[in-house]
Design an enzyme around this catalytic site. Structure first.
Site, mmCIF file in Angstrom:
data_model
loop_
_atom_site.group_PDB
_atom_site.id
_atom_site.type_symbol
_atom_site.label_atom_id
_atom_site.label_comp_id
_atom_site.label_asym_id
_atom_site.label_seq_id
_atom_site.Cartn_x
_atom_site.Cartn_y
_atom_site.Cartn_z
ATOM 1 N N CYS A 243 5.146 -4.155 8.845
ATOM 2 C CA CYS A 243 6.541 -4.590 8.934
ATOM 3 C C CYS A 243 7.485 -3.636 8.216
ATOM 4 O O CYS A 243 8.445 -3.155 8.788
ATOM 5 C CB CYS A 243 6.693 -5.997 8.370
ATOM 6 N N HIS A 244 7.222 -3.374 6.944
ATOM 7 C CA HIS A 244 8.151 -2.540 6.197
ATOM 8 C C HIS A 244 7.438 -1.442 5.410
ATOM 9 O O HIS A 244 7.982 -0.892 4.466
ATOM 10 C CB HIS A 244 9.021 -3.392 5.277
ATOM 11 N N GLY A 245 6.182 -1.170 5.780
ATOM 12 C CA GLY A 245 5.498 0.016 5.265
ATOM 13 C C GLY A 245 4.909 -0.066 3.869
ATOM 14 O O GLY A 245 4.675 0.967 3.250
#
Lengths: 407, 182
Positions: free
Chosen positions: B139-141
């Site tokens: 999702c956001h690394g």
């Protein structure tokens, strides 16, 4: 609601009713005799378009609720049965799903119009704040409606968005469990979202009444940004505004219908046609387009709590606009510098929207951060300073003069 | 309506305060059920009882995903190399400093048991991905190492540890914490 009411009921029945419930007079003074500035342009028709879209969403939503099952094991299939089995179900659902996009499109145009012409300034602060409340209610309603489909994007959007509250220090996880009604997003979450998704549009309708009431107390702003001084500056709402609004609603419907009939899935995410799977996060999570600028702001900040604060601040800051903008001149027509910064702000919002749809890596993160800084600097630095340093152009004497070229 | 001003408290003043007090307490008491109904109900709580997991089929290097309280639990049978990687890190250099020993049970350090929910915004990280041999959140690394510790990205904390206990060398019970003396 103001306006010099000259309402005299024609029929015996209306005369009888008017003595007991003066509703005819209220409608007449608000939507017939009500004086509107004579220089209103087409950007002023989006209020009417928004009222129309709210009605569309409520009517199609009530119909969908007759066929939808708010239960985790059945929700996805009931949406598919609406699409395949229910008579015209495909049409009603596509109108509702694309209607949400059209609703937000109209709301953002309405909002930018208010910013360009300074419609938030004294004495319209309360009118403006009611508008910001309407935007917040729309965001909550749209989000919960998206979850009801119970596809992969629905499920994981619900997970990510409810987890925003876990950033609250101390009580975060307690609040999130309370929101879910379980240890993860599940059937209780779906049930309460359905209940609230049905409720909130009527709350929106109630706030719209307050919004219109406040509008009719202070009167409409106009492209010149000066108050009407005499009857020469205004025209009656009917027929002038009525036909203009209706004409634009029809034009808007053509665009709307183009989406519904030709590209109904253009704005939807293909992953939401996969049933919700709590064991598998999709490879990328992207919100609906109308949330992308705020999502980009969230992701541009590497700290969780600060990112969540920035997300909420980016919307709530709008409510403070009447006091952050210190210039006494309303309309950007007479504010050469503000006009440039305004269009840069519009470009920033669109740019953040684009970046919100990109993966959060490399150059995208850097540009997101720059645009996030400009987004907040516009409100917190540029607007307060412009009021002091900007040399505004002379205002026309009256609305009539500005229209008839005697500025 | 006329207003009667009087320095002496009247019976109306008494009624006003008494009604207000009872009404306020009643309103506050009404809030309790209205808010509490949203918390997990009895069946959800009952379904959240501990679960026993047999570890024998889990091969070395394998990560399996089981569910407890609707949450994914990762059970990672770590290789010697992966354990060493987790141990040979300067704990103080980590965003959320925790040693490998604090994240495993003594004598069972080849087993890492963590809640498989990214501490950023709740996505399920992908196993055996990322730069640190542990997990990568799509999702956001966020990236986690072989001890489930956050190494890079926006997540603020390490993957959470569920309460669990070893019933035998090849069996654990998730949902019940072992005695600290083990």
């Amino acid at each position: 609601m103001s306006g010099h009411s000259t309402y005299r009921p024609q029929s015996k029945f209306m005369q009888w009713l008017e003595k007991r419930l003066p509703i005819g007079g209220l409608v007449h003074s608000s939507f017939v005799a009500y004086p509107t500035p004579r220089n209103l342009n087409y950007w002023w028709t989006f209020g009417g378009i928004l009222a129309f879209m709210l009605a569309v969403q409520i009517v199609t939503g009530i119909v969908l609720a007759m066929h939808y099952t708010p239960q985790a094991d059945m929700a996805f299939n009931s949406v598919e049965s609406i699409m395949r089995d229910v008579n015209y179900g495909w049409l009603i659902r596509y109108v509702h799903a694309n209607g949400a996009s059209m609703f937000f499109l109209a709301a953002y145009i309405h909002l930018f119009r208010g910013m360009y012409y300074g419609s938030y300034k004294e004495p319209r602060e309360v009118l403006w704040i009611l508008g910001v409340i309407l935007l917040l209610l729309m965001i909550a309603t749209g989000f919960m409606g998206y979850v009801l489909v119970w596809g992969q994007m629905s499920f994981w959007a619900a997970t990510v968005i409810t987890n925003l509250f876990s950033a609250i220090p101390g009580v975060g996880s307690t609040i999130v469990t309370w929101l879910w009604g379980g240890y993860a997003v599940g059937n209780p979450t779906l049930n309460r979202f359905f209940s609230l998704h049905y409720l909130l549009p009527f709350v929106i309708a109630g706030v719209v009444v307050l919004h219109i009431w406040a509008l009719h107390v202070v009167g409409q702003n106009n492209p010149a940004g000066i108050e009407p001084k005499s009857d020469r500056d205004t025209v009656p709402f009917t027929p002038y505004a009525t036909i203009k609004d209706t004409f634009m609603i029809v034009v808007f419907c053509i665009v709307f219908a183009w989406f519904v009939f030709y590209i109904p899935n253009y704005l939807l995410h293909p992953d939401n046609y996969i049933p919700a799977n709590p064991a598998q996060t999709p490879p990328e999570i992207v919100p609906e387009w109308y949330y992308l600028p705020f999502y980009a702001i969230l992701r541009s900040i590497p700290n969780k709590l600060l990112g969540v604060c920035a997300l909420f601040a980016s919307i709530v800051i709008l409510a403070f606009l009447p006091w952050l903008d210190t210039s006494p001149v309303r309309s950007a027509r007479y504010r050469p510098l503000y006009r440039q910064f305004f269009w840069l702000f519009v470009a920033t919002a669109i740019g953040l929207g684009y970046l919100g749809s990109r993966p959060p890596e490399g150059v995208y993160v850097v540009i997101s951060r720059i645009l996030t800084v400009y987004y907040f600097a516009f409100f917190l630095i540029i607007l307060p300073l412009l009021g002091i340093f900007e040399k505004t152009r002379p205002l026309p004497n009256s609305i009539a003069d500005s229209v008839l070229g005697k500025a | 309506m006329t207003t009667v001003s009087s320095a002496e408290p009247t019976r109306r003043d008494f009624l006003y305060i008494a009604t207000g007090a009872v009404g306020a307490i009643g309103a506050a008491a009404t809030l309790v059920p209205l808010l509490a109904q949203m918390n997990p109900d009895a069946s959800t709580v009952a379904a959240g009882a501990p679960v026993d997991i047999d570890l024998a089929p889990i091969a070395e290097g394998q990560i399996v995903k089981v569910f407890w309280r609707s949450k994914p639990i990762f059970i990672f049978h770590r290789t010697k190399k992966e354990i060493d990687e987790a141990k040979n890190v300067d704990v103080n250099s980590l965003p959320d400093p925790e040693s490998d020993a604090e994240r495993t049970k003594p004598g069972h350090e080849q087993w890492l048991v963590v809640i498989g929910i990214c501490t950023h915004l709740g996505c399920i990280p992908l196993a055996h991905q990322g730069e640190y041999g542990g997990w990568f959140c799509p999702c956001h690394g966020s990236q986690y190492d072989t001890a489930g510790r956050i190494r890079k990205g926006p997540a603020p904390r390490n993957l959470a540890l569920p309460p669990y206990t070893f019933l035998s060398d090849t069996k654990i019970r998730i949902g019940e914490e072992s005695a600290k003396t083990a």
